[in-house]
Write a protein that holds these residues in place. Structure first.
Motif, PDB file in Angstrom:
ATOM      1  N   ARG A 195     -47.428  -1.606  36.564  1.00  0.00           N
ATOM      2  CA  ARG A 195     -46.832  -0.530  37.347  1.00  0.00           C
ATOM      3  C   ARG A 195     -47.562   0.776  37.083  1.00  0.00           C
ATOM      4  O   ARG A 195     -48.050   1.036  35.985  1.00  0.00           O
ATOM      5  CB  ARG A 195     -45.355  -0.355  36.981  1.00  0.00           C
ATOM      6  CG  ARG A 195     -44.524  -1.622  37.093  1.00  0.00           C
ATOM      7  CD  ARG A 195     -44.300  -2.035  38.521  1.00  0.00           C
ATOM      8  NE  ARG A 195     -43.374  -1.146  39.217  1.00  0.00           N
ATOM      9  CZ  ARG A 195     -43.079  -1.244  40.517  1.00  0.00           C
ATOM     10  NH1 ARG A 195     -43.657  -2.181  41.249  1.00  0.00           N
ATOM     11  NH2 ARG A 195     -42.225  -0.409  41.064  1.00  0.00           N
ATOM     12  N   PHE A 250     -46.914   6.754  37.782  1.00  0.00           N
ATOM     13  CA  PHE A 250     -46.208   7.576  38.762  1.00  0.00           C
ATOM     14  C   PHE A 250     -45.192   6.782  39.580  1.00  0.00           C
ATOM     15  O   PHE A 250     -44.635   7.295  40.550  1.00  0.00           O
ATOM     16  CB  PHE A 250     -47.207   8.238  39.717  1.00  0.00           C
ATOM     17  CG  PHE A 250     -48.053   9.300  39.091  1.00  0.00           C
ATOM     18  CD1 PHE A 250     -47.641   9.985  37.974  1.00  0.00           C
ATOM     19  CD2 PHE A 250     -49.293   9.627  39.647  1.00  0.00           C
ATOM     20  CE1 PHE A 250     -48.426  10.976  37.403  1.00  0.00           C
ATOM     21  CE2 PHE A 250     -50.087  10.619  39.083  1.00  0.00           C
ATOM     22  CZ  PHE A 250     -49.654  11.290  37.965  1.00  0.00           C
ATOM     23  N   GLY A 251     -44.949   5.520  39.219  1.00  0.00           N
ATOM     24  CA  GLY A 251     -44.014   4.696  39.958  1.00  0.00           C
ATOM     25  C   GLY A 251     -44.710   3.801  40.963  1.00  0.00           C
ATOM     26  O   GLY A 251     -45.787   4.129  41.473  1.00  0.00           O
ATOM     27  N   GLY A 252     -44.104   2.669  41.245  1.00  0.00           N
ATOM     28  CA  GLY A 252     -44.684   1.730  42.195  1.00  0.00           C
ATOM     29  C   GLY A 252     -45.759   0.871  41.549  1.00  0.00           C
ATOM     30  O   GLY A 252     -46.087   1.022  40.373  1.00  0.00           O
ATOM     31  N   ASP A 305     -51.912   7.520  40.700  1.00  0.00           N
ATOM     32  CA  ASP A 305     -51.702   7.451  42.136  1.00  0.00           C
ATOM     33  C   ASP A 305     -52.734   6.521  42.792  1.00  0.00           C
ATOM     34  O   ASP A 305     -53.829   6.306  42.249  1.00  0.00           O
ATOM     35  CB  ASP A 305     -51.809   8.856  42.733  1.00  0.00           C
ATOM     36  CG  ASP A 305     -51.316   8.922  44.159  1.00  0.00           C
ATOM     37  OD1 ASP A 305     -50.096   8.837  44.375  1.00  0.00           O
ATOM     38  OD2 ASP A 305     -52.160   9.036  45.071  1.00  0.00           O
ATOM     39  N   ASN A 365     -45.574  11.969  41.291  1.00  0.00           N
ATOM     40  CA  ASN A 365     -44.495  11.285  40.578  1.00  0.00           C
ATOM     41  C   ASN A 365     -43.189  11.378  41.365  1.00  0.00           C
ATOM     42  O   ASN A 365     -42.415  10.420  41.443  1.00  0.00           O
ATOM     43  CB  ASN A 365     -44.334  11.908  39.192  1.00  0.00           C
ATOM     44  CG  ASN A 365     -43.595  11.012  38.222  1.00  0.00           C
ATOM     45  OD1 ASN A 365     -43.390   9.833  38.476  1.00  0.00           O
ATOM     46  ND2 ASN A 365     -43.187  11.566  37.097  1.00  0.00           N
ATOM     47  N   ARG A 387     -43.892   9.192  44.812  1.00  0.00           N
ATOM     48  CA  ARG A 387     -43.979   7.733  44.672  1.00  0.00           C
ATOM     49  C   ARG A 387     -42.657   7.108  44.216  1.00  0.00           C
ATOM     50  O   ARG A 387     -42.454   5.904  44.397  1.00  0.00           O
ATOM     51  CB  ARG A 387     -45.100   7.359  43.699  1.00  0.00           C
ATOM     52  CG  ARG A 387     -46.502   7.554  44.271  1.00  0.00           C
ATOM     53  CD  ARG A 387     -47.565   7.211  43.243  1.00  0.00           C
ATOM     54  NE  ARG A 387     -47.513   5.822  42.825  1.00  0.00           N
ATOM     55  CZ  ARG A 387     -48.139   4.818  43.431  1.00  0.00           C
ATOM     56  NH1 ARG A 387     -48.876   5.051  44.514  1.00  0.00           N
ATOM     57  NH2 ARG A 387     -48.060   3.581  42.956  1.00  0.00           N
ATOM     58  N   THR A 388     -41.772   7.916  43.629  1.00  0.00           N
ATOM     59  CA  THR A 388     -40.463   7.374  43.216  1.00  0.00           C
ATOM     60  C   THR A 388     -39.361   7.769  44.196  1.00  0.00           C
ATOM     61  O   THR A 388     -38.183   7.576  43.900  1.00  0.00           O
ATOM     62  CB  THR A 388     -40.093   7.883  41.808  1.00  0.00           C
ATOM     63  OG1 THR A 388     -39.976   9.316  41.819  1.00  0.00           O
ATOM     64  CG2 THR A 388     -41.130   7.458  40.773  1.00  0.00           C
ATOM     65  N   ASN A 389     -39.770   8.323  45.361  1.00  0.00           N
ATOM     66  CA  ASN A 389     -38.791   8.750  46.374  1.00  0.00           C
ATOM     67  C   ASN A 389     -37.750   9.702  45.803  1.00  0.00           C
ATOM     68  O   ASN A 389     -36.571   9.649  46.167  1.00  0.00           O
ATOM     69  CB  ASN A 389     -38.112   7.534  47.010  1.00  0.00           C
ATOM     70  CG  ASN A 389     -39.074   6.666  47.794  1.00  0.00           C
ATOM     71  OD1 ASN A 389     -39.886   7.176  48.568  1.00  0.00           O
ATOM     72  ND2 ASN A 389     -39.008   5.357  47.590  1.00  0.00           N
ATOM     73  N   ALA A 422     -36.636   9.878  42.735  1.00  0.00           N
ATOM     74  CA  ALA A 422     -35.898   9.439  41.545  1.00  0.00           C
ATOM     75  C   ALA A 422     -36.382  10.175  40.311  1.00  0.00           C
ATOM     76  O   ALA A 422     -35.596  10.472  39.399  1.00  0.00           O
ATOM     77  CB  ALA A 422     -36.049   7.925  41.367  1.00  0.00           C
ATOM     78  N   GLU A 423     -37.686  10.456  40.251  1.00  0.00           N
ATOM     79  CA  GLU A 423     -38.260  11.305  39.210  1.00  0.00           C
ATOM     80  C   GLU A 423     -38.516  12.670  39.828  1.00  0.00           C
ATOM     81  O   GLU A 423     -39.177  12.768  40.866  1.00  0.00           O
ATOM     82  CB  GLU A 423     -39.566  10.712  38.671  1.00  0.00           C
ATOM     83  CG  GLU A 423     -39.412   9.369  37.984  1.00  0.00           C
ATOM     84  CD  GLU A 423     -38.778   9.486  36.615  1.00  0.00           C
ATOM     85  OE1 GLU A 423     -38.739  10.608  36.064  1.00  0.00           O
ATOM     86  OE2 GLU A 423     -38.282   8.463  36.105  1.00  0.00           O
TER      87      GLU A 423
END
Length: 528
Positions: A142, A145-147, A164, A380, A383-385, A387-388
């Motif tokens: 993962r 930055f998420g995803g 990213d 960040n 990419r986490t929509n 959430a972060e």
């Protein structure tokens, strides 16, 4: 500083985040000419050097940490001539310059990666491309930055990006990559820079088997922190990279230096990055993440000094940077957070070794928590929509003067300025340089006084604890320099150690009580 000791062993280095420091042309984004215009302020503050975050050509997918060309300047920030002028002007002002180098990945707009996507096999071999499993990526890694950490390209292959998707990871087993970055170092050393801050220094090499993450990893630690058995953080192969870089830097005069961003909390492992044949210093993240607690700070200090002693490296202390929530907010925010931030400044600046200041901490700036979602730019966050919340809150342009935004961030001579790239709170009118510079009780006044005393009295030296473990008061004596630092991390005023009770303080973050006690959340320096 110890006589004949390299300057970086006890330097105070000020981090300049160029896009948020000073805007010379009114476009709402800071730039290198803006930094030049504020060099007198930095020299007057009393720091020894400046660390500049990346200013290279970049699509700015990650605020410049996606580098498209390591040998030029992003037009948003100026020109290569401006970089040369900044280096020269800083040296003229008695300040050294450290620049950021990003070796783990390039921008997806870098000429190498564009060639890789166009079918150039040698260019593709400079990055980490692998075959997937049908429509699935090579493994389940993962992104920080998420995803997912893999993106598929048109021919069906997948490339790795630990950050990213616009930041493809380089393959550091490729000798062309090794040679390229050593040449980049020489390019900037030839232009006169005094050192490098190395982004993701504990990264670069990956387990060639590309295994899944082991189940033994502690899920409570942030994803960017090294742990035993990790397949892409703190692998032994990375040390050969730093030995090669050290040979390059050592070929230049003037005590050029390198500092590692290495999220390695095990000091035995961190020490391997330092010493006579690798990097010079590393950021002290154990100290940065310590909560407002005497035991936590003392453990971080003791572990640091004991862990680095075997390799002879100085400690490098830091409270904030462009990637973490500002410490005035982490310590509680508001009046209490600022009081603790004042005390923490005296704690950090009294410790043996070097220190890094993040722009605006000397003004007592807090994290900006209410940036509208549509204005946030951190990948960040994206990419986490959401959430972060990301790091934009610590990157808001700093205030210089006036009572309304942009608070002198943009040069009025440039005409009607655009709004800063991130919005500044109206409340920052009380925290401009202009407002604080003549206030004897301001954070800026405290920092200037502390830096002057530090320069007169302190260097590397030794630390002798005067307080006992478990006490809410941290108290220690520094030699040479004969300075005693006392910090009260408790909830109530505390009596001072007998060694300093009744002594005239050199500097306090808050007035001592009428009974001589040190208030809660306060610190003081005494001649000792």
């Amino acid at each position: 500083m110890t006589e004949n000791s390299p300057w970086w062993r006890d330097a105070v280095i000020y981090q300049v985040y160029p896009r948020s420091f000073a805007d010379s042309d009114g476009d709402g984004i800071g730039d290198l000419p803006g930094v030049i215009s504020r060099l007198p302020y930095l020299a007057g503050l009393g720091v020894d050097a400046i660390w500049l975050n990346p200013f290279y050509p970049s699509p700015q997918a990650d605020a410049g940490y996606d580098v498209a060309d390591y040998r030029d300047v992003e037009p948003l920030f100026g020109t290569l001539a401006d970089a040369d002028a900044l280096i020269a002007a800083a040296h003229e002002a008695g300040l050294r310059i450290i620049v950021d180098i990003v070796p783990n990945h390039t921008s997806s707009e870098h000429a190498w990666f564009r060639a890789a996507l166009a079918g150039d096999a040698s260019a593709r071999a400079r990055y980490i491309f692998r075959e997937g499993h049908g429509d699935a990526p090579p493994n389940g890694w993962r992104s920080v930055f998420g995803g997912p950490a893999w993106t598929r390209v048109a021919d069906g292959g997948w490339y790795l990006h630990l950050f990213d998707a616009a930041q493809p990871d380089l393959d550091w087993t490729n000798p062309e990559v090794v040679a390229e970055f050593q040449d980049v170092l020489r390019f900037w050393l030839d232009r006169g820079v005094d050192g490098f801050r190395i982004d993701v220094a504990h990264g670069l090499h990956k387990d060639p088997a590309f295994p899944e993450l082991p189940e033994t990893l502690d899920p409570g630690l942030p994803v960017h922190v090294a742990q035993p058995g990790h397949p892409f953080w703190d692998r032994d192969d990375v040390h050969e990279v730093w030995r090669g870089w050290r040979r390059v830097v050592d070929a230049y005069p003037g005590d050029r230096t390198m500092v590692a961003e290495a999220w390695v909390l095990d000091f035995a492992r961190l020490g391997r990055y330092l010493g006579p044949d690798e990097l010079h210093t590393a950021f002290n993240f154990a100290f940065l993440v310590a909560p407002w607690d005497a035991g936590a700070f003392r453990a971080a200090i003791d572990d640091t000094l004991a862990g680095l002693a075997p390799v002879g490296a100085p400690a490098t202390w830091v409270l904030s940077n462009h990637d973490v929530v500002r410490h005035a907010t982490r310590y509680g925010g508001g009046a209490r957070g600022r009081a603790r931030a004042r005390a923490a400044a005296l704690l950090m600046l009294a410790l043996p070794g070097g220190a890094y200041l993040y722009q605006g901490e000397e003004l007592g700036l807090e994290e900006v928590l209410d940036i509208p979602d549509e204005l946030r730019q951190d990948p960040n966050f994206i990419r986490t929509n959401g959430a972060e919340r990301g790091r934009d809150g610590c990157r808001v342009p700093i205030p210089w003067s006036g009572t309304t935004p942009p608070f002198g961030f943009s040069d009025p001579a440039a005409g009607t300025p655009r709004a800063p790239w991130l919005p500044q709170p109206e409340s920052w009118a009380a925290y401009t340089v202009e407002a604080e510079q003549s206030d004897p009780d301001s954070m800026l006044t405290l920092y200037r006084a502390a830096l002057e005393i530090r320069k007169q009295r302190l260097g590397e030296g030794e630390l002798e604890w005067l307080s006992a473990p478990g006490e809410a008061m941290l108290c220690f004596r520094r030699t040479p320099g004969d300075l005693i630092c006392a910090i009260n991390l408790g909830e109530t005023p505390a009596a001072l150690h007998p060694r300093v009770a009744g002594a005239t303080p050199l500097l306090t973050s808050a007035p001592l009580g009428a009974d001589g006690r040190l208030p809660a959340d306060a610190g003081a320096w005494f001649a000792g």
